[in-house]
Design an enzyme around this catalytic site. Structure first.
Site, PDB file in Angstrom:
ATOM      1  N   ASP A   1       0.902  -1.146  -0.004  1.00 52.11           N
ATOM      2  CA  ASP A   1       0.043   0.042  -0.011  1.00 52.11           C
ATOM      3  C   ASP A   1       0.607   1.374  -0.040  1.00 52.11           C
ATOM      4  O   ASP A   1       1.698   1.423   0.653  1.00 52.11           O
ATOM      5  CB  ASP A   1      -0.980  -0.063   1.258  1.00 52.11           C
ATOM      6  CG  ASP A   1      -2.110   0.870   0.888  1.00 52.11           C
ATOM      7  OD1 ASP A   1      -2.827   0.712  -0.120  1.00 52.11           O
ATOM      8  OD2 ASP A   1      -2.055   1.987   1.633  1.00 52.11           O
TER       9      ASP A   1
ATOM     10  N   PHE B   1       2.856   5.123 -14.000  1.00 52.80           N
ATOM     11  CA  PHE B   1       1.522   5.074 -13.699  1.00 52.80           C
ATOM     12  C   PHE B   1       1.333   5.927 -12.548  1.00 52.80           C
ATOM     13  O   PHE B   1       2.067   6.393 -11.719  1.00 52.80           O
ATOM     14  CB  PHE B   1       1.013   3.629 -13.156  1.00 52.80           C
ATOM     15  CG  PHE B   1       1.614   2.933 -11.912  1.00 52.80           C
ATOM     16  CD1 PHE B   1       1.017   3.100 -10.741  1.00 52.80           C
ATOM     17  CD2 PHE B   1       2.932   2.465 -11.905  1.00 52.80           C
ATOM     18  CE1 PHE B   1       1.273   2.810  -9.490  1.00 52.80           C
ATOM     19  CE2 PHE B   1       3.346   2.049 -10.593  1.00 52.80           C
ATOM     20  CZ  PHE B   1       2.536   2.216  -9.521  1.00 52.80           C
ATOM     21  N   GLY B   2       0.123   6.143 -11.965  1.00 54.45           N
ATOM     22  CA  GLY B   2      -0.417   6.750 -11.053  1.00 54.45           C
ATOM     23  C   GLY B   2       0.270   8.406 -10.912  1.00 54.45           C
ATOM     24  O   GLY B   2      -0.119   8.827 -12.253  1.00 54.45           O
ATOM     25  N   TYR B   3       0.681   8.798 -10.212  1.00 52.15           N
ATOM     26  CA  TYR B   3       1.153  10.038  -9.949  1.00 52.15           C
ATOM     27  C   TYR B   3       2.719  10.294 -10.569  1.00 52.15           C
ATOM     28  O   TYR B   3       3.562  11.434 -10.473  1.00 52.15           O
ATOM     29  CB  TYR B   3       1.491  10.706  -8.562  1.00 52.15           C
ATOM     30  CG  TYR B   3       0.132  10.736  -7.686  1.00 52.15           C
ATOM     31  CD1 TYR B   3      -0.865  11.763  -7.900  1.00 52.15           C
ATOM     32  CD2 TYR B   3      -0.421   9.455  -7.041  1.00 52.15           C
ATOM     33  CE1 TYR B   3      -2.150  11.944  -7.130  1.00 52.15           C
ATOM     34  CE2 TYR B   3      -1.638   9.525  -6.648  1.00 52.15           C
ATOM     35  CZ  TYR B   3      -2.402  10.804  -6.401  1.00 52.15           C
ATOM     36  OH  TYR B   3      -3.851  10.759  -5.876  1.00 52.15           O
ATOM     37  N   ASP B   4       3.165   9.060 -11.221  1.00 48.14           N
ATOM     38  CA  ASP B   4       4.474   9.197 -11.832  1.00 48.14           C
ATOM     39  C   ASP B   4       4.916  10.659 -12.628  1.00 48.14           C
ATOM     40  O   ASP B   4       5.980  11.209 -12.796  1.00 48.14           O
ATOM     41  CB  ASP B   4       4.854   8.214 -12.428  1.00 48.14           C
ATOM     42  CG  ASP B   4       5.253   6.878 -11.577  1.00 48.14           C
ATOM     43  OD1 ASP B   4       5.576   7.116 -10.321  1.00 48.14           O
ATOM     44  OD2 ASP B   4       5.232   5.741 -12.275  1.00 48.14           O
TER      45      ASP B   4
ATOM     46  N   HIS C   1      10.367   3.859  -3.258  1.00 47.29           N
ATOM     47  CA  HIS C   1       9.488   3.627  -2.007  1.00 47.29           C
ATOM     48  C   HIS C   1       9.246   2.036  -2.425  1.00 47.29           C
ATOM     49  O   HIS C   1       9.596   1.193  -1.500  1.00 47.29           O
ATOM     50  CB  HIS C   1       8.325   4.195  -1.977  1.00 47.29           C
ATOM     51  CG  HIS C   1       7.607   4.335  -3.155  1.00 47.29           C
ATOM     52  ND1 HIS C   1       8.060   4.623  -4.275  1.00 47.29           N
ATOM     53  CD2 HIS C   1       6.179   4.235  -3.431  1.00 47.29           C
ATOM     54  CE1 HIS C   1       7.120   4.835  -5.285  1.00 47.29           C
ATOM     55  NE2 HIS C   1       5.998   4.323  -4.740  1.00 47.29           N
TER      56      HIS C   1
HETATM   57  P1  IMP Z   1      -2.507   2.053  -3.526  1.00 43.97           P
HETATM   58  O1  IMP Z   1      -1.272   1.610  -2.963  1.00 43.97           O
HETATM   59  O2  IMP Z   1      -2.682   1.159  -4.660  1.00 43.97           O
HETATM   60  O3  IMP Z   1      -3.515   2.083  -2.568  1.00 43.97           O
HETATM   61  O4  IMP Z   1      -2.134   3.288  -4.400  1.00 43.97           O
HETATM   62  C1  IMP Z   1      -2.339   4.636  -3.952  1.00 43.97           C
HETATM   63  C2  IMP Z   1      -2.176   5.696  -4.866  1.00 43.97           C
HETATM   64  O5  IMP Z   1      -0.978   6.116  -5.233  1.00 43.97           O
HETATM   65  C3  IMP Z   1      -2.809   4.964  -6.551  1.00 43.97           C
HETATM   66  O6  IMP Z   1      -3.438   6.124  -7.197  1.00 43.97           O
HETATM   67  C4  IMP Z   1      -1.601   4.819  -6.983  1.00 43.97           C
HETATM   68  O7  IMP Z   1      -1.649   4.696  -8.503  1.00 43.97           O
HETATM   69  C5  IMP Z   1      -0.482   5.591  -6.513  1.00 43.97           C
HETATM   70  N1  IMP Z   1       0.780   5.188  -6.501  1.00 43.97           N
HETATM   71  C6  IMP Z   1       1.151   4.202  -5.847  1.00 43.97           C
HETATM   72  N2  IMP Z   1       2.344   3.834  -6.059  1.00 43.97           N
HETATM   73  C7  IMP Z   1       2.802   4.641  -7.156  1.00 43.97           C
HETATM   74  C8  IMP Z   1       4.093   4.913  -7.762  1.00 43.97           C
HETATM   75  O8  IMP Z   1       5.044   4.314  -7.519  1.00 43.97           O
HETATM   76  N3  IMP Z   1       4.160   6.183  -8.901  1.00 43.97           N
HETATM   77  C9  IMP Z   1       3.226   6.818  -8.931  1.00 43.97           C
HETATM   78  N4  IMP Z   1       1.959   6.667  -8.259  1.00 43.97           N
HETATM   79  C10 IMP Z   1       1.822   5.775  -7.276  1.00 43.97           C
END
Ligand code: IMP
Length: 195
Positions: free
Chosen positions: A68, A150-153, A179
């Protein structure tokens, strides 16, 4: 070694496969016939990480791990933090979350854009939890750059590669400092020593 990674996030899966290497065969919940969304209702990364791993363990009885993660932005008092996945609302997209974050930060002109990603990985072996933490410091860019990840990258600029974002540096450099990379390397080392 074959082990379940309790995620439906293909970006996380690709990173974990690269970090853990050929000694690991990662199986997804979907491959085990578990297609529903895994619940994450805790209010800490550790609680959610444990909840996801335990959900899969209860369904399969097999060793597994879950991750998480959250993005903490200082000017926003640490938000979105544990709520990073649904920052812009239930079932929102990565783009929705980025738009919301950039919009919120625009209301704090002149403040530092410092931020960090945190991850807690829970490994369940025989039902016993083992936790691994990782953190990477950086800043939030003013706009998206790069197409990978992906995500906030696209808006996270890790201090070690500034001014490039995680999306610009690509998976190998990201994994070397991220992380998630820190957690999974620590997990693999623990497994090599203890299993
Ligand atoms: P979760 O761990 O799946 O709950 O992710 C939390 C949020 O942070 C989601 O929107 C993920 O896409 C984003 N996130 C988690 N890890 C990364 C990362 O390594 N890079 C960018 N966004 C991340």
């Amino acid at each position: 070694m074959k082990i379940i990674f309790a995620t439906g996030n293909m970006g996380k899966l690709a990173e974990a496969s690269e970090i853990l290497g050929q000694g690991f065969e990662l199986v997804t919940p979907a491959q085990m016939g578990i297609t529903e969304e895994i619940p994450e209702t805790g209010d800490t990364l550790r609680a959610n990480s444990l909840q996801k791993a335990e959900y899969i363990y209860q369904k399969t009885g097999l060793d597994c791990f879950a991750d998480d993660s959250g993005l903490e932005v200082d000017a926003l008092g640490g938000a979105p933090g544990v709520y990073s996945a649904r920052y812009a609302g239930d079932h929102c997209s990565f783009d929705d979350n980025i738009d919301k974050l950039l919009g919120e930060l625009a209301e704090h002109p002149g403040e530092p854009r410092t931020a960090r990603f945190r991850t807690v990985v829970t490994l369940l072996v025989g039902g016993e939890p083992h936790f691994f933490d990782g953190v990477v410091e950086g800043k939030i860019a003013f706009e998206r750059s790069g197409t990978r990840g992906f995500g906030y990258d696209p808006i996270f600029v890790p201090d070690a590669f500034a001014p490039k974002t995680f999306s610009e540096i690509g998976i190998e450099d990201k994994n070397a400092i991220s992380h998630r990379g820190q957690c999974l390397r620590a997990m693999a080392a623990w497994m090599a020593e203890n299993l």
